[in-house]
Design a protein around this motif. Sequence first.
Motif, PDB file in Angstrom:
ATOM      1  N   ASN A  58       1.133   4.830  17.209  1.00 56.29           N
ATOM      2  CA  ASN A  58       0.554   6.177  17.240  1.00 56.29           C
ATOM      3  C   ASN A  58       0.913   6.949  15.979  1.00 56.29           C
ATOM      4  O   ASN A  58       0.142   7.760  15.491  1.00 56.29           O
ATOM      5  CB  ASN A  58       1.038   6.941  18.465  1.00 56.29           C
ATOM      6  CG  ASN A  58       0.418   6.417  19.740  1.00 56.29           C
ATOM      7  OD1 ASN A  58      -0.628   5.790  19.712  1.00 56.29           O
ATOM      8  ND2 ASN A  58       1.069   6.666  20.857  1.00 56.29           N
ATOM      9  N   GLN A  59       2.115   6.709  15.451  1.00 53.74           N
ATOM     10  CA  GLN A  59       2.541   7.403  14.246  1.00 53.74           C
ATOM     11  C   GLN A  59       1.916   6.797  12.992  1.00 53.74           C
ATOM     12  O   GLN A  59       1.751   7.479  11.986  1.00 53.74           O
ATOM     13  CB  GLN A  59       4.067   7.360  14.107  1.00 53.74           C
ATOM     14  CG  GLN A  59       4.803   8.209  15.119  1.00 53.74           C
ATOM     15  CD  GLN A  59       4.896   7.541  16.483  1.00 53.74           C
ATOM     16  OE1 GLN A  59       4.781   6.328  16.598  1.00 53.74           O
ATOM     17  NE2 GLN A  59       5.078   8.334  17.519  1.00 53.74           N
ATOM     18  N   VAL A  60       1.602   5.500  13.037  1.00 52.86           N
ATOM     19  CA  VAL A  60       0.999   4.806  11.893  1.00 52.86           C
ATOM     20  C   VAL A  60      -0.299   4.183  12.380  1.00 52.86           C
ATOM     21  O   VAL A  60      -0.321   3.047  12.839  1.00 52.86           O
ATOM     22  CB  VAL A  60       1.950   3.720  11.338  1.00 52.86           C
ATOM     23  CG1 VAL A  60       1.348   3.080  10.101  1.00 52.86           C
ATOM     24  CG2 VAL A  60       3.313   4.295  11.030  1.00 52.86           C
ATOM     25  N   PRO A  61      -1.429   4.938  12.313  1.00 51.07           N
ATOM     26  CA  PRO A  61      -2.686   4.407  12.852  1.00 51.07           C
ATOM     27  C   PRO A  61      -3.276   3.307  11.976  1.00 51.07           C
ATOM     28  O   PRO A  61      -3.018   3.226  10.782  1.00 51.07           O
ATOM     29  CB  PRO A  61      -3.595   5.630  12.890  1.00 51.07           C
ATOM     30  CG  PRO A  61      -3.022   6.570  11.897  1.00 51.07           C
ATOM     31  CD  PRO A  61      -1.554   6.293  11.827  1.00 51.07           C
ATOM     32  N   ASP A  62      -4.080   2.477  12.616  1.00 48.83           N
ATOM     33  CA  ASP A  62      -4.753   1.375  11.930  1.00 48.83           C
ATOM     34  C   ASP A  62      -5.921   1.933  11.117  1.00 48.83           C
ATOM     35  O   ASP A  62      -6.798   2.597  11.667  1.00 48.83           O
ATOM     36  CB  ASP A  62      -5.262   0.370  12.968  1.00 48.83           C
ATOM     37  CG  ASP A  62      -5.880  -0.867  12.347  1.00 48.83           C
ATOM     38  OD1 ASP A  62      -5.869  -0.983  11.109  1.00 48.83           O
ATOM     39  OD2 ASP A  62      -6.354  -1.727  13.111  1.00 48.83           O
ATOM     40  N   PRO A  63      -5.960   1.701   9.809  1.00 50.49           N
ATOM     41  CA  PRO A  63      -7.068   2.224   9.003  1.00 50.49           C
ATOM     42  C   PRO A  63      -8.425   1.674   9.423  1.00 50.49           C
ATOM     43  O   PRO A  63      -9.446   2.345   9.285  1.00 50.49           O
ATOM     44  CB  PRO A  63      -6.729   1.791   7.583  1.00 50.49           C
ATOM     45  CG  PRO A  63      -5.341   1.300   7.594  1.00 50.49           C
ATOM     46  CD  PRO A  63      -4.968   1.022   9.004  1.00 50.49           C
ATOM     47  N   ALA A  64      -8.478   0.450   9.963  1.00 51.99           N
ATOM     48  CA  ALA A  64      -9.756  -0.132  10.392  1.00 51.99           C
ATOM     49  C   ALA A  64     -10.356   0.672  11.545  1.00 51.99           C
ATOM     50  O   ALA A  64     -11.570   0.871  11.606  1.00 51.99           O
ATOM     51  CB  ALA A  64      -9.557  -1.587  10.797  1.00 51.99           C
ATOM     52  N   LYS A  65      -9.506   1.166  12.453  1.00 49.71           N
ATOM     53  CA  LYS A  65     -10.003   1.989  13.559  1.00 49.71           C
ATOM     54  C   LYS A  65     -10.570   3.306  13.029  1.00 49.71           C
ATOM     55  O   LYS A  65     -11.612   3.771  13.486  1.00 49.71           O
ATOM     56  CB  LYS A  65      -8.886   2.276  14.561  1.00 49.71           C
ATOM     57  CG  LYS A  65      -8.508   1.093  15.406  1.00 49.71           C
ATOM     58  CD  LYS A  65      -7.447   1.483  16.413  1.00 49.71           C
ATOM     59  CE  LYS A  65      -7.016   0.289  17.241  1.00 49.71           C
ATOM     60  NZ  LYS A  65      -5.950   0.635  18.186  1.00 49.71           N
ATOM     61  N   GLY A  66      -9.894   3.887  12.077  1.00 51.67           N
ATOM     62  CA  GLY A  66     -10.386   5.128  11.477  1.00 51.67           C
ATOM     63  C   GLY A  66     -11.715   4.917  10.776  1.00 51.67           C
ATOM     64  O   GLY A  66     -12.625   5.743  10.881  1.00 51.67           O
ATOM     65  N   PHE A  67     -11.857   3.798  10.073  1.00 51.79           N
ATOM     66  CA  PHE A  67     -13.117   3.498   9.402  1.00 51.79           C
ATOM     67  C   PHE A  67     -14.233   3.285  10.416  1.00 51.79           C
ATOM     68  O   PHE A  67     -15.363   3.730  10.213  1.00 51.79           O
ATOM     69  CB  PHE A  67     -12.959   2.272   8.506  1.00 51.79           C
ATOM     70  CG  PHE A  67     -14.178   1.971   7.699  1.00 51.79           C
ATOM     71  CD1 PHE A  67     -14.554   2.771   6.645  1.00 51.79           C
ATOM     72  CD2 PHE A  67     -14.985   0.869   8.011  1.00 51.79           C
ATOM     73  CE1 PHE A  67     -15.694   2.502   5.903  1.00 51.79           C
ATOM     74  CE2 PHE A  67     -16.124   0.596   7.288  1.00 51.79           C
ATOM     75  CZ  PHE A  67     -16.483   1.410   6.228  1.00 51.79           C
ATOM     76  N   ALA A  68     -13.923   2.620  11.539  1.00 57.39           N
ATOM     77  CA  ALA A  68     -14.931   2.399  12.586  1.00 57.39           C
ATOM     78  C   ALA A  68     -15.379   3.731  13.192  1.00 57.39           C
ATOM     79  O   ALA A  68     -16.574   3.942  13.433  1.00 57.39           O
ATOM     80  CB  ALA A  68     -14.370   1.483  13.672  1.00 57.39           C
TER      81      ALA A  68
END
Length: 102
Positions: A58-68
């Motif tokens: 939760n503190q370090v989100p996955d950049p791929a999820k943000g891009f999606a």
Amino acid sequence: MGGIRHIGMMALLLAVPACGTVDLFGSYDLPESEDVAEAPWPRLADVPEAPPPGSYSNQVPDPAKGFAILTDLGAAANSSGERATTLAAPVLSDRDRRRLGR
């Protein structure tokens, strides 16, 4: 005007090293007060180590999820724009408006 400003900046930069030593404002060996030691803000030493590459939380989100999510929001914005264009068109045709007397 710009040339005068540059000359002034150069004069200032040349004058600053002539002010004295590196410890221009002094260096003091003062212990940390109790108020500062008990302050609620974190100190640099309290910052946790960065997680290893490829681990997400939760503190370090996955950049791929943000891009999606960004891609999904872009698609929704495009379809909303098309729908807004369709909804902005008149409901009645010119013939119907003439027939109604407008």
